[in-house]
Scaffold this motif. Structure first.
Motif, mmCIF file in Angstrom:
data_model
loop_
_atom_site.group_PDB
_atom_site.id
_atom_site.type_symbol
_atom_site.label_atom_id
_atom_site.label_comp_id
_atom_site.label_asym_id
_atom_site.label_seq_id
_atom_site.Cartn_x
_atom_site.Cartn_y
_atom_site.Cartn_z
ATOM 1 N N PHE A 18 0.848 -1.374 -0.089
ATOM 2 C CA PHE A 18 0.004 0.079 0.304
ATOM 3 C C PHE A 18 0.737 1.331 -0.041
ATOM 4 C CE2 PHE A 18 -2.506 -3.207 1.679
ATOM 5 C CZ PHE A 18 -3.939 -3.332 0.747
ATOM 6 N N GLY A 19 1.883 1.133 0.521
ATOM 7 C CA GLY A 19 2.705 2.031 0.733
ATOM 8 C C GLY A 19 3.036 3.101 -0.809
ATOM 9 N N GLY A 20 2.785 4.193 -1.070
ATOM 10 C CA GLY A 20 2.921 5.093 -2.120
ATOM 11 C C GLY A 20 1.686 4.998 -2.546
ATOM 12 N N LYS A 21 1.244 4.509 -3.183
ATOM 13 C CA LYS A 21 0.553 4.207 -3.543
ATOM 14 C C LYS A 21 -0.550 5.166 -4.722
ATOM 15 C CE LYS A 21 1.073 -0.121 -5.186
ATOM 16 N NZ LYS A 21 2.840 -0.739 -4.654
ATOM 17 N N GLN A 22 -1.083 5.750 -5.111
ATOM 18 C CA GLN A 22 -2.333 6.666 -5.402
ATOM 19 C C GLN A 22 -3.278 5.704 -5.251
ATOM 20 O OE1 GLN A 22 -0.777 9.875 -7.407
ATOM 21 N NE2 GLN A 22 0.562 9.371 -6.778
ATOM 22 N N VAL A 23 -4.210 6.153 -4.743
ATOM 23 C CA VAL A 23 -5.990 5.409 -3.694
ATOM 24 C C VAL A 23 -7.263 6.331 -4.730
ATOM 25 C CG1 VAL A 23 -6.923 4.266 -2.401
ATOM 26 C CG2 VAL A 23 -4.787 4.348 -2.991
ATOM 27 N N VAL A 24 -7.936 5.973 -5.057
ATOM 28 C CA VAL A 24 -8.766 7.111 -5.382
ATOM 29 C C VAL A 24 -10.201 5.990 -4.624
ATOM 30 C CG1 VAL A 24 -10.762 7.824 -6.475
ATOM 31 C CG2 VAL A 24 -8.614 7.714 -7.454
ATOM 32 N N VAL A 25 -10.922 6.848 -3.205
ATOM 33 C CA VAL A 25 -11.652 6.095 -2.773
ATOM 34 C C VAL A 25 -13.227 7.269 -2.772
ATOM 35 C CG1 VAL A 25 -13.035 5.896 -0.167
ATOM 36 C CG2 VAL A 25 -10.641 5.529 -0.726
ATOM 37 N N CYS A 26 -14.696 6.581 -3.390
ATOM 38 C CA CYS A 26 -15.896 7.057 -4.844
ATOM 39 C C CYS A 26 -16.367 7.288 -3.178
ATOM 40 C CB CYS A 26 -16.072 6.643 -5.181
ATOM 41 S SG CYS A 26 -15.356 6.624 -6.510
ATOM 42 N N GLY A 27 -16.469 8.190 -2.398
ATOM 43 C CA GLY A 27 -17.910 8.492 -1.352
ATOM 44 C C GLY A 27 -17.077 8.811 -0.011
ATOM 45 N N TYR A 28 -17.439 9.682 0.435
ATOM 46 C CA TYR A 28 -16.859 9.963 2.271
ATOM 47 C C TYR A 28 -17.966 9.620 3.153
ATOM 48 C CZ TYR A 28 -13.199 11.248 5.072
ATOM 49 O OH TYR A 28 -11.770 11.521 6.058
ATOM 50 N N GLY A 29 -18.273 8.618 2.853
ATOM 51 C CA GLY A 29 -19.815 8.419 3.760
ATOM 52 C C GLY A 29 -19.047 7.406 5.262
ATOM 53 N N GLU A 30 -19.110 7.023 5.881
ATOM 54 C CA GLU A 30 -18.229 6.351 6.915
ATOM 55 C C GLU A 30 -17.926 5.304 6.879
ATOM 56 O OE1 GLU A 30 -18.599 7.398 10.410
ATOM 57 O OE2 GLU A 30 -20.200 9.314 9.852
ATOM 58 N N VAL A 31 -18.001 4.515 5.255
ATOM 59 C CA VAL A 31 -17.506 3.725 4.793
ATOM 60 C C VAL A 31 -15.766 3.732 4.420
ATOM 61 C CG1 VAL A 31 -17.424 1.715 2.835
ATOM 62 C CG2 VAL A 31 -19.314 2.363 4.344
#
Length: 442
Positions: free
Chosen positions: A221-234
């Motif tokens: 996971f270190g340094g990886k470019q991550v997109v999280v769609c949605g910033y609710g509790e999950v």
């Protein structure tokens, strides 16, 4: 061979079930025993309420994930007097050995891992219709059992005393039914109870997203470019976990309040189109549909990983990938390479379904909190006097939320401070709660 084509029966001759292999029951029973040790709240509720049997006469159709933790809930409901018939709400999340153990114990379970869409609806139908069986309660996760009974058996639906729903998707469906006056029975929205939202959605997903990705892909996971769609509790839980492991996390949001929260938590809020070409990992957690479309996936780089943490399988447009120009290559269980004509490949997990329940498991302790909430909601709706609840969607009473939390505090040897009479009077509270108004944001 499909389980539907097999003739199976338990050691006592019961055949009203359909699971992958009834011979796995002993192994499944051990899984349930382990889960019980990590589920203090639901076990305490079972012990306290078993003599009163508050669900005596309840006939419950259940449609949830079937795993060791759900088995503890199912057996608790029967200890409290209910009769149940159960199917799975996800075709990939069923633990076959647990389904077998429940069937061996005499429960009518219709579920196995890897069902087809047709199997999925057949299983729910078998739970709804049976000889000498008229359900009067529904425990749903995603709204599929509610949908089937309403559409296929409208007369039966009118005889339901109450619905308990635990997912964002299912609650959204209930509110739509209520708006169009098609909801003819009271329903309890467990998803938005504090104990469910804060613990199952936030703390559980924070741990299970990492576990499922590691098991499925062995990724660093270190340094990886991550997109999280949605910033609710999950989305909050996923983003915090990945940031802690050194990932560079971007968030997409439609809601300015959630977007501002993401900014204040140190995340860059962008449109998907602005970052899609550089993404190593994309996680959907919105509860919506077509969040990640073929147009976006065409732009993603080779080796990018795509998965879903929202309830339904609609967030990633998987059907758009089933075209003649793309090749599907199964790598391991729940992991597919989708290969483009130029050789580019995207790694798709669980075919766009819930990745944590498909590729790993969730914390039994957190499920104990949700299960206790569901059980109390069923007890409340089933025993409510006529007129207390109309044909609408309700939140769990605050007092019950606090009770669920109190059931789990002894595990941490936590000791609550008690208000003095003078303090309670000053705050305008009852000494035993509830301690916060309904509008309070935890």
């Amino acid at each position: 061979m499909s389980p539907r084509e097999k003739e199976q029966q338990t050691s006592k001759g019961m055949a009203d079930f359909c699971v992958r292999n009834i011979n796995q029951a002993a192994y499944g029973r051990k899984e349930i025993d382990i889960a019980e040790q990590e589920m203090p709240g639901i076990m305490a509720l079972r012990k306290r309420a078993s003599e009163d049997r508050p669900l005596k006469g309840a006939k419950i159709v259940g449609c949830t994930h079937i795993n060791a933790q759900t088995a503890v809930l199912i057996e608790t409901l029967t200890e409290l007097g209910a009769q149940v018939r159960w199917s799975a709400c996800n075709i990939y999340s069923t633990q076959n050995e647990v389904a077998a153990a429940l069937a061996e114990a005499g429960f009518s379970i219709f579920a196995w891992r890897g069902e087809t869409e047709e199997d999925f609806w057949w299983c729910i139908d078998r739970c709804v219709t049976a000889e000498n069986w008229q359900p009067n309660m529904i425990l749903d996760d995603g709204g599929d059992a509610t949908h089937l009974i309403l559409k296929k058996y409208p007369a039966m639906f009118k005889m339901i005393k109450g619905i308990v729903e635990e997912s964002v998707t299912g609650v959204h469906r209930l509110y739509q039914l209520s708006k169009t006056n098609k909801l003819t029975v009271p329903a309890m929205n467990v998803n938005d109870s504090v104990t469910k939202t804060k613990f199952d959605n936030l703390y559980s997903c924070k741990e299970s997203i990492i576990d499922s990705l590691k098991r499925a892909t062995d990724m660093m996971f270190g340094g990886k470019q991550v997109v999280v769609c949605g910033y609710g509790e999950v989305g909050k839980g996923c983003s915090q976990a990945l940031k802690a492991l050194g990932s560079v996390v971007y968030v997409t949001e439609i809601d300015p309040i959630c977007a501002l929260q993401a900014c204040m938590d140190g995340f860059r809020v962008l449109k998907l189109s602005e970052v899609i070409r550089n993404v190593d990992l994309l996680i959907t957690a919105t509860g919506n549909k077509n969040v990640l479309t073929r147009e976006y996936m065409d732009k993603m780089k080779s080796g990018a990983i795509v998965c879903n943490m929202g309830h339904s399988n609609t967030e990633i447009d998987v059907n758009s990938l089933r075209t003649p120009d793309l090749t599907w290559e199964k790598v391991r269980s729940q992991v597919d390479h989708v290969i483009w004509p130029d050789g580019k490949k995207i790694i798709l997990l669980a075919e766009g379904r819930l990745v944590n329940l498909s590729c790993s498991s969730v914390s039994s302790f957190v499920v104990s909190i949700t299960a206790a909430t569901q059980a109390l909601a069923l007890i409340e709706l089933f025993n409510a006097p006529a007129g207390r609840y109309k044909a609408d969607v309700y939140l769990l009473p605050k007092k019950m939320d606090e009770y669920v939390a109190s059931l789990h505090l002894p595990t941490f040897d936590a000791h609550l401070t008690e208000l003095s009479d003078e303090q309670a009077k000053y705050m305008g509270l009852n000494k035993t709660g509830p301690f916060k108004p309904n509008y309070y944001r935890y």
